[in-house]
Design an enzyme around this catalytic site. Structure first.
Site, PDB file in Angstrom:
ATOM      1  N   TYR A 201       0.879  -1.180   0.000  1.00 22.32           N
ATOM      2  CA  TYR A 201       0.000   0.000   0.000  1.00 22.32           C
ATOM      3  C   TYR A 201       0.911   1.223   0.000  1.00 22.32           C
ATOM      4  O   TYR A 201       1.622   1.460   0.974  1.00 22.32           O
ATOM      5  CB  TYR A 201      -0.876   0.013   1.256  1.00 22.32           C
ATOM      6  CG  TYR A 201      -1.951  -1.043   1.296  1.00 22.32           C
ATOM      7  CD1 TYR A 201      -1.668  -2.361   1.674  1.00 22.32           C
ATOM      8  CD2 TYR A 201      -3.264  -0.733   0.951  1.00 22.32           C
ATOM      9  CE1 TYR A 201      -2.662  -3.330   1.714  1.00 22.32           C
ATOM     10  CE2 TYR A 201      -4.272  -1.702   0.993  1.00 22.32           C
ATOM     11  CZ  TYR A 201      -3.954  -2.990   1.363  1.00 22.32           C
ATOM     12  OH  TYR A 201      -4.947  -3.951   1.406  1.00 22.32           O
ATOM     13  N   PRO A 293     -12.192   0.202  -1.082  1.00 22.70           N
ATOM     14  CA  PRO A 293     -11.440  -1.062  -1.024  1.00 22.70           C
ATOM     15  C   PRO A 293     -10.102  -0.964  -0.278  1.00 22.70           C
ATOM     16  O   PRO A 293      -9.413  -1.964  -0.111  1.00 22.70           O
ATOM     17  CB  PRO A 293     -11.222  -1.414  -2.487  1.00 22.70           C
ATOM     18  CG  PRO A 293     -11.506  -0.198  -3.258  1.00 22.70           C
ATOM     19  CD  PRO A 293     -12.367   0.694  -2.437  1.00 22.70           C
TER      20      PRO A 293
END
Ligand code: FAS
Ligand code: PHB
Length: 394
Positions: A201, A293
């Site tokens: 991420y 998400p």
């Protein structure tokens, strides 16, 4: 036609609920407006929480998942070129997540449904729910030009955000909570080896990046893009070049590019409706809530609702427990709101917002330093990412 539980929608919610109820000897009919091929063609989630993996095993549909799924014991964050590992299993006393696509989960559930012989009717139209406040609700629908009716004990609204079930609750009953995010995610699926063993991420001044995967040979990448972008504006070449711009050289040089199998832009929304039941109709999954998400919670919160509803219905049919029926909404919402919070938190942590005030930008920076720079902060992220425990239905 009569059944015990009429299920609207043959996505993961409807199919998993149908499988668990069938295994418990409870009769169901699933109504789906699309074709099986259309449902399988939707590329969505990729990460299964610990609780989701356990429930799929309990449903008896985990053989392929356990053979082909990839167990991940950590994820990585990337800020200003600095890679920050989050050792999920170390921080959660051994819990992990499974990399196994929603498409594969749905395929496994479809095959199990077919083997069970329990009916799924695809291609239905004009589904309408009736007498939900009575003890004999019914569902009418058109199929192959014929008007059909199912009388049942309960209706499970597993028909997603644009379904008919939530619309069947009088508006004055519903309380809606919504936050629309000022950007979208452009996703690309490719048959290329993942750039990194763990998911990454990554925050970047040009926009957020997620490096995910479906297997050791299939990757899933996401780029934050403006809401005004259209997927037609993004050639594969432009996507890969932008991804390389947003990754540090050590990763960009390892990145294997290739033809996109799928490419789409998803808008980001946080949404919850309360209550999640009306009379003898229960809302499940995306019919009741949506998350960005960023926290990998969408599919997992749908499974969370299924976990509570099937246990309540099993207690009703096996032990006559009518008292539990009214507890579904609160039980489900208790966990849904924690999933909403985590998804909201992860989206704020990883994306820059032009609209944030100077003070709020300082708060965001302090969050990043605290949560990613302390064991307590990393533990908070880890225990939410692998999935918080379920409450017991008793
Ligand atoms: P679904 O929407 O999957 O299924 C509902 C079903 O009901 C559909 O098959 C629909 O055709 C059917 N239906 C609708 N109306 C009907 C009617 N009137 N009659 C009969 N049938 C009807 N989650 C993640 O965890 N990670 C992700 O990366 C992620 N990415 C996503 C990307 C996109 C573009 C979208 C839209 C969602 C994404 N999600 C993600 C969330 C997604 O995975 C959902 O949480 C999950 O599909 C929820 O499953 P269901 O509740 O079964 O709803
Ligand atoms: C995916 O692989 O599609 C995925 C993984 C993690 C997320 C969102 C999407 O947080």
């Amino acid at each position: 036609m009569n059944t015990q539980v009429a299920i609207i929608g043959a996505g993961p919610s409807g199919l998993l609920l149908g499988q668990l109820l069938h295994n418990a000897g409870i009769k169901t009919v699933i109504l789906e407006r699309q074709t099986p091929e259309y449902v399988l063609g939707r590329i969505r989630a990729g990460i299964l929480e610990n609780g989701t993996v356990e429930l799929l095993r309990e449903a008896g549909v985990s053989r392929r998942m356990d053979a082909e799924g990839l167990i991940h014991h950590g994820v990585e964050f990337l800020f200003s070129g600095q890679r920050i590992p989050v050792p999920l299993s170390e921080l959660t006393h051994g819990k992990s997540v499974m990399v196994y696509g929603q498409t594969e989960v749905t395929r496994d559930l479809m095959e199990a449904r077919q083997s069970s012989g329990a009916p799924t009717i695809y291609g239905v139209e004009q589904v309408q729910l009736h007498s939900l406040k009575s003890d004999k609700p019914s569902v009418t629908f058109m199929h192959n030009g014929e008007q059909c009716k199912i009388e049942c004990d309960f209706v499970a609204g597993c028909d997603g955000f644009h379904g008919v079930s939530r619309q069947s609750i009088p508006r004055e009953i519903l309380r809606e909570y919504e936050s629309v995010w000022p950007f979208g995610w452009l996703g690309l699926l490719s048959d290329t080896p993942p750039v990194n063993p763990e998911l990454i991420y990554a925050h970047h001044e040009r926009g957020f990046v997620l490096c995910s995967q479906r297997s050791l040979t299939r990757s899933r990448y996401y780029l934050q893009v403006p809401l005004t972008d259209k997927v037609e504006q993004w050639t594969d070449e432009r996507f890969w070049n932008e991804l390389k711009c947003r990754l540090p050289d050590e990763l960009g040089q390892k990145l294997v590019t290739g033809h996109s199998l799928e490419k789409s832009i998803a808008p980001l929304r946080s949404y919850v409706v309360e209550p999640m039941q009306y009379g003898r109709m229960f809302l499940v999954g995306d019919a009741a809530h949506i998350v960005p998400p960023t926290g990998a919670k969408g599919l997992n919160l749908a499974v969370s609702d299924v976990n509570y509803l099937w246990r309540i219905l099993r207690q009703y049919y096996h032990n006559g427990r009518t008292d539990l029926l009214s507890q579904y909404s609160q039980l489900a919402l208790n966990r849904v709101w924690k999933g909403e919070r985590f998804s909201w938190f992860m989206t704020h942590l990883l994306h820059d917002f032009q609209s944030k005030s100077a003070f709020d930008k300082k708060m965001q920076e302090a969050d990043r330093q605290y949560y990613l720079g302390s064991r307590a902060g990393l533990t908070t992220i880890a225990e939410n990412y692998v999935g918080l425990p379920y409450e017991t239905v008793e």
